[in-house]
Motif scaffolding. Structure first.
Motif, PDB file in Angstrom:
ATOM      1  N   ARG A   1     -32.413  18.591  -0.268  1.00  0.00           N
ATOM      2  CA  ARG A   1     -32.380  17.209   0.220  1.00  0.00           C
ATOM      3  C   ARG A   1     -33.815  16.705   0.342  1.00  0.00           C
ATOM      4  O   ARG A   1     -34.476  16.925   1.371  1.00  0.00           O
ATOM      5  N   PRO A   2     -34.325  16.051  -0.687  1.00  0.00           N
ATOM      6  CA  PRO A   2     -35.722  15.592  -0.650  1.00  0.00           C
ATOM      7  C   PRO A   2     -35.995  14.630   0.500  1.00  0.00           C
ATOM      8  O   PRO A   2     -35.114  13.874   0.937  1.00  0.00           O
ATOM      9  N   ASP A   3     -37.221  14.666   0.990  1.00  0.00           N
ATOM     10  CA  ASP A   3     -37.703  13.676   1.949  1.00  0.00           C
ATOM     11  C   ASP A   3     -38.251  12.520   1.122  1.00  0.00           C
ATOM     12  O   ASP A   3     -39.403  12.535   0.675  1.00  0.00           O
ATOM     13  N   TRP A   4     -37.430  11.511   0.904  1.00  0.00           N
ATOM     14  CA  TRP A   4     -37.787  10.469  -0.057  1.00  0.00           C
ATOM     15  C   TRP A   4     -38.975   9.626   0.395  1.00  0.00           C
ATOM     16  O   TRP A   4     -39.722   9.126  -0.444  1.00  0.00           O
ATOM     17  N   ARG A   5     -39.190   9.482   1.682  1.00  0.00           N
ATOM     18  CA  ARG A   5     -40.370   8.741   2.136  1.00  0.00           C
ATOM     19  C   ARG A   5     -41.640   9.489   1.762  1.00  0.00           C
ATOM     20  O   ARG A   5     -42.612   8.894   1.312  1.00  0.00           O
ATOM     21  N   ARG A   6     -41.648  10.808   1.938  1.00  0.00           N
ATOM     22  CA  ARG A   6     -42.819  11.599   1.528  1.00  0.00           C
ATOM     23  C   ARG A   6     -42.998  11.556   0.011  1.00  0.00           C
ATOM     24  O   ARG A   6     -44.121  11.506  -0.483  1.00  0.00           O
ATOM     25  N   VAL A   7     -41.904  11.595  -0.718  1.00  0.00           N
ATOM     26  CA  VAL A   7     -41.983  11.497  -2.186  1.00  0.00           C
ATOM     27  C   VAL A   7     -42.651  10.185  -2.576  1.00  0.00           C
ATOM     28  O   VAL A   7     -43.573  10.152  -3.406  1.00  0.00           O
ATOM     29  N   TYR A   8     -42.201   9.100  -1.968  1.00  0.00           N
ATOM     30  CA  TYR A   8     -42.778   7.780  -2.257  1.00  0.00           C
ATOM     31  C   TYR A   8     -44.254   7.731  -1.864  1.00  0.00           C
ATOM     32  O   TYR A   8     -45.099   7.241  -2.629  1.00  0.00           O
ATOM     33  N   ASP A   9     -44.575   8.235  -0.692  1.00  0.00           N
ATOM     34  CA  ASP A   9     -45.961   8.184  -0.213  1.00  0.00           C
ATOM     35  C   ASP A   9     -46.908   8.998  -1.086  1.00  0.00           C
ATOM     36  O   ASP A   9     -48.123   8.758  -1.093  1.00  0.00           O
ATOM     37  N   SER A  10     -46.364   9.945  -1.853  1.00  0.00           N
ATOM     38  CA  SER A  10     -47.211  10.739  -2.756  1.00  0.00           C
ATOM     39  C   SER A  10     -47.533  10.000  -4.046  1.00  0.00           C
ATOM     40  O   SER A  10     -48.318  10.495  -4.870  1.00  0.00           O
ATOM     41  N   GLY A  11     -46.924   8.823  -4.249  1.00  0.00           N
ATOM     42  CA  GLY A  11     -47.213   8.032  -5.442  1.00  0.00           C
ATOM     43  C   GLY A  11     -46.072   7.921  -6.428  1.00  0.00           C
ATOM     44  O   GLY A  11     -46.192   7.224  -7.436  1.00  0.00           O
ATOM     45  N   ILE A  12     -44.956   8.597  -6.194  1.00  0.00           N
ATOM     46  CA  ILE A  12     -43.799   8.522  -7.091  1.00  0.00           C
ATOM     47  C   ILE A  12     -43.141   7.146  -6.958  1.00  0.00           C
ATOM     48  O   ILE A  12     -42.907   6.675  -5.841  1.00  0.00           O
ATOM     49  N   ARG A  13     -42.827   6.533  -8.104  1.00  0.00           N
ATOM     50  CA  ARG A  13     -42.272   5.176  -8.071  1.00  0.00           C
ATOM     51  C   ARG A  13     -40.912   5.036  -8.749  1.00  0.00           C
ATOM     52  O   ARG A  13     -40.346   3.957  -8.797  1.00  0.00           O
ATOM     53  N   PHE A  14     -40.371   6.145  -9.275  1.00  0.00           N
ATOM     54  CA  PHE A  14     -38.990   6.105  -9.738  1.00  0.00           C
ATOM     55  C   PHE A  14     -38.419   7.523  -9.694  1.00  0.00           C
ATOM     56  O   PHE A  14     -39.173   8.516  -9.687  1.00  0.00           O
ATOM     57  N   ALA A  15     -37.100   7.610  -9.627  1.00  0.00           N
ATOM     58  CA  ALA A  15     -36.448   8.913  -9.556  1.00  0.00           C
ATOM     59  C   ALA A  15     -35.019   8.798 -10.048  1.00  0.00           C
ATOM     60  O   ALA A  15     -34.383   7.747  -9.918  1.00  0.00           O
ATOM     61  N   PHE A  16     -34.518   9.889 -10.610  1.00  0.00           N
ATOM     62  CA  PHE A  16     -33.122   9.991 -11.011  1.00  0.00           C
ATOM     63  C   PHE A  16     -32.506  11.189 -10.299  1.00  0.00           C
ATOM     64  O   PHE A  16     -33.091  12.263 -10.257  1.00  0.00           O
ATOM     65  N   SER A  17     -31.320  10.986  -9.750  1.00  0.00           N
ATOM     66  CA  SER A  17     -30.557  12.069  -9.135  1.00  0.00           C
ATOM     67  C   SER A  17     -29.278  12.295  -9.924  1.00  0.00           C
ATOM     68  O   SER A  17     -28.612  11.336 -10.340  1.00  0.00           O
ATOM     69  N   LYS A  18     -28.943  13.560 -10.107  1.00  0.00           N
ATOM     70  CA  LYS A  18     -27.656  13.882 -10.715  1.00  0.00           C
ATOM     71  C   LYS A  18     -26.532  13.403  -9.813  1.00  0.00           C
ATOM     72  O   LYS A  18     -26.582  13.576  -8.588  1.00  0.00           O
ATOM     73  N   VAL A  19     -25.523  12.784 -10.425  1.00  0.00           N
ATOM     74  CA  VAL A  19     -24.332  12.339  -9.697  1.00  0.00           C
ATOM     75  C   VAL A  19     -23.153  13.246 -10.002  1.00  0.00           C
ATOM     76  O   VAL A  19     -22.485  13.752  -9.112  1.00  0.00           O
ATOM     77  N   SER A  20     -22.910  13.467 -11.302  1.00  0.00           N
ATOM     78  CA  SER A  20     -21.673  14.131 -11.690  1.00  0.00           C
ATOM     79  C   SER A  20     -21.862  14.894 -12.995  1.00  0.00           C
ATOM     80  O   SER A  20     -22.860  14.723 -13.712  1.00  0.00           O
ATOM     81  N   GLU A  21     -20.856  15.737 -13.269  1.00  0.00           N
ATOM     82  CA  GLU A  21     -20.847  16.534 -14.500  1.00  0.00           C
ATOM     83  C   GLU A  21     -19.407  16.680 -14.950  1.00  0.00           C
ATOM     84  O   GLU A  21     -18.517  16.946 -14.128  1.00  0.00           O
ATOM     85  N   SER A  22     -19.168  16.453 -16.257  1.00  0.00           N
ATOM     86  CA  SER A  22     -17.820  16.504 -16.808  1.00  0.00           C
ATOM     87  C   SER A  22     -16.901  15.588 -15.979  1.00  0.00           C
ATOM     88  O   SER A  22     -17.267  14.457 -15.674  1.00  0.00           O
ATOM     89  N   THR A  23     -15.716  16.074 -15.603  1.00  0.00           N
ATOM     90  CA  THR A  23     -14.813  15.288 -14.741  1.00  0.00           C
ATOM     91  C   THR A  23     -14.367  16.086 -13.526  1.00  0.00           C
ATOM     92  O   THR A  23     -13.311  15.805 -12.934  1.00  0.00           O
ATOM     93  N   ASP A  24     -15.217  17.085 -13.135  1.00  0.00           N
ATOM     94  CA  ASP A  24     -14.783  17.932 -12.026  1.00  0.00           C
ATOM     95  C   ASP A  24     -15.921  18.405 -11.124  1.00  0.00           C
ATOM     96  O   ASP A  24     -15.756  19.339 -10.348  1.00  0.00           O
ATOM     97  N   TYR A  25     -17.082  17.734 -11.217  1.00  0.00           N
ATOM     98  CA  TYR A  25     -18.194  18.151 -10.355  1.00  0.00           C
ATOM     99  C   TYR A  25     -18.966  16.929  -9.873  1.00  0.00           C
ATOM    100  O   TYR A  25     -19.297  16.026 -10.665  1.00  0.00           O
TER     101      TYR A  25
END
Length: 371
Positions: free
Chosen positions: A13-37
């Motif tokens: 579970r990333p600390d997104w505020r710290r991620v942003y404060d480090s200079g990161i300006r976009f991110a992608f998170s996995k949502v799903s896989e196939s039709t069962d995950y």
């Protein structure tokens, strides 16, 4: 240059505020896989990314399997939630996934969201294994090609050669995943790091667009697949020979008299427009300057009768191949012609006997309000 990350459940579970404060300006998170995950950390990542505000681009992706692409798309949409402010990507690299399945996934997502852009994570090695299919059904490509070592996104990117950005599949590369060994505050352990060569506004225009029918009923998009010579020291208007979307008939198709395509978009009505372009240019050298400008012409009796121009990209080349990107909001009047033009200026002022650079690929999108 913007730096980004992509994460799945194994990053915790990333600390997104710290991620942003480090200079990161976009991110992608996995949502799903196939039709069962479903990624158990998606809800945390979604709320964390969206909470960072307008100077950050949140993203969601689905890991594609072989089989029914449309069914997987419906599963993704059911689990992802509202996507109007979220970039969408499709990960195609294993489990029997192929271009036809990906095409069906993209078509279903666009049909059910009113045309939300889809970024294709379809690595070059996988594309070559599958016979180099046309990837034009994606809005742009997210490439994966790694440098050695570990470290911060900035330090690792210094190792990236220009060849990593070479386009394939009929689409430009807009996002490059260049390491899986990045160190980013707020994320435990190493993570994938990515780069986008442009601003937050330009990434939003590419990855989010506007897919609300009441706001933007006319969304036109054209591609460039044929090489075009530019000129030292003056602007060359670009030709566009691929039509991705042209609901108002605002651009002419290539024909026997214009085999390399037509340059202009003709505004079908008087409204506000958001215009974006990304163009691959080859043949420059370090220190050469490149500029992109948009031109809006009044058109009367078959010729220009007044022109408005604005330069929207101006930078020095860092290698022989660059992607030139620009975005422009502009009020258009019905019948006005819009063009994209690029100029290149040699380092030192004199090109000597050097051949002129070439525009080799690109995509141009115009979204007009209803009015």
């Amino acid at each position: 240059m913007l730096y980004g990350v992509d994460v799945a459940s194994y990053e915790g579970r990333p600390d997104w505020r710290r991620v942003y404060d480090s200079g990161i300006r976009f991110a992608f998170s996995k949502v799903s896989e196939s039709t069962d995950y479903v990624n158990p950390t998606w809800s945390h990542n979604r709320s964390g990314m969206l909470g960072l505000g307008g100077d950050f681009v949140p993203g969601a992706y689905h890991f594609l399997h072989g089989g029914n692409g449309a069914a997987q798309a419906r599963y993704f949409l059911d689990k992802a939630g509202e996507l109007s402010g979220v970039a969408v990507a499709l990960d195609v690299e294993a489990s029997g996934a192929d271009a036809p399945t990906a095409r069906a996934w993209v078509a279903e997502v666009k049909s059910r969201t009113g045309g939300h852009p889809v970024i294709g994570y379809f690595p070059r090695w996988y594309w070559e294994e599958h016979g180099r299919p046309d990837l034009g059904f994606f809005d742009t490509i997210w490439e994966s090609r790694y440098v050695s070592g570990s470290g911060s996104p900035t330090a690792l990117y210094r190792k990236v050669p220009a060849s990593f950005w070479t386009p394939y599949g009929g689409e430009p590369i807009s996002i490059l995943q260049y390491s899986s060994s990045g160190s980013v505050p707020g994320i435990t352990g190493h993570c994938d790091v990515n780069a986008f060569r442009g601003s937050v506004a330009e990434l939003k225009a590419l990855a989010l667009g506007s897919h609300e029918e009441d706001e933007v009923p006319i969304r036109s998009s054209y591609g460039k697949s044929r090489t075009q010579a530019l000129a030292w020291g003056k602007f060359t208007v670009l030709n566009w020979d691929v039509t991705h979307a042209d609901p108002a008939g605002s651009h002419s198709e290539p024909d026997k008299d214009h085999p390399d395509g037509y340059p202009g978009y003709v505004a079908p009505l008087s409204t506000w427009a958001d215009i974006t372009a990304i163009v691959g240019v080859e043949g420059m050298g370090v220190g050469d300057e490149y500029q992109m400008r948009f031109e809006v012409h009044d058109w009367e009796d078959g010729q220009s009768a007044g022109v408005w121009t604005e330069t929207r990209a101006d930078a020095l080349a860092t290698s022989g191949a660059q992607y030139v990107t620009g975005a422009m909001p502009k009020g258009l009047s019905k019948g006005q012609h819009v063009y994209v033009a690029i100029a290149v200026f040699p380092s030192g002022g004199d090109p000597g006997t050097r051949p002129v650079p070439r525009a080799t690929s690109g995509r141009w999108t115009i979204a007009q309000d209803r009015g």
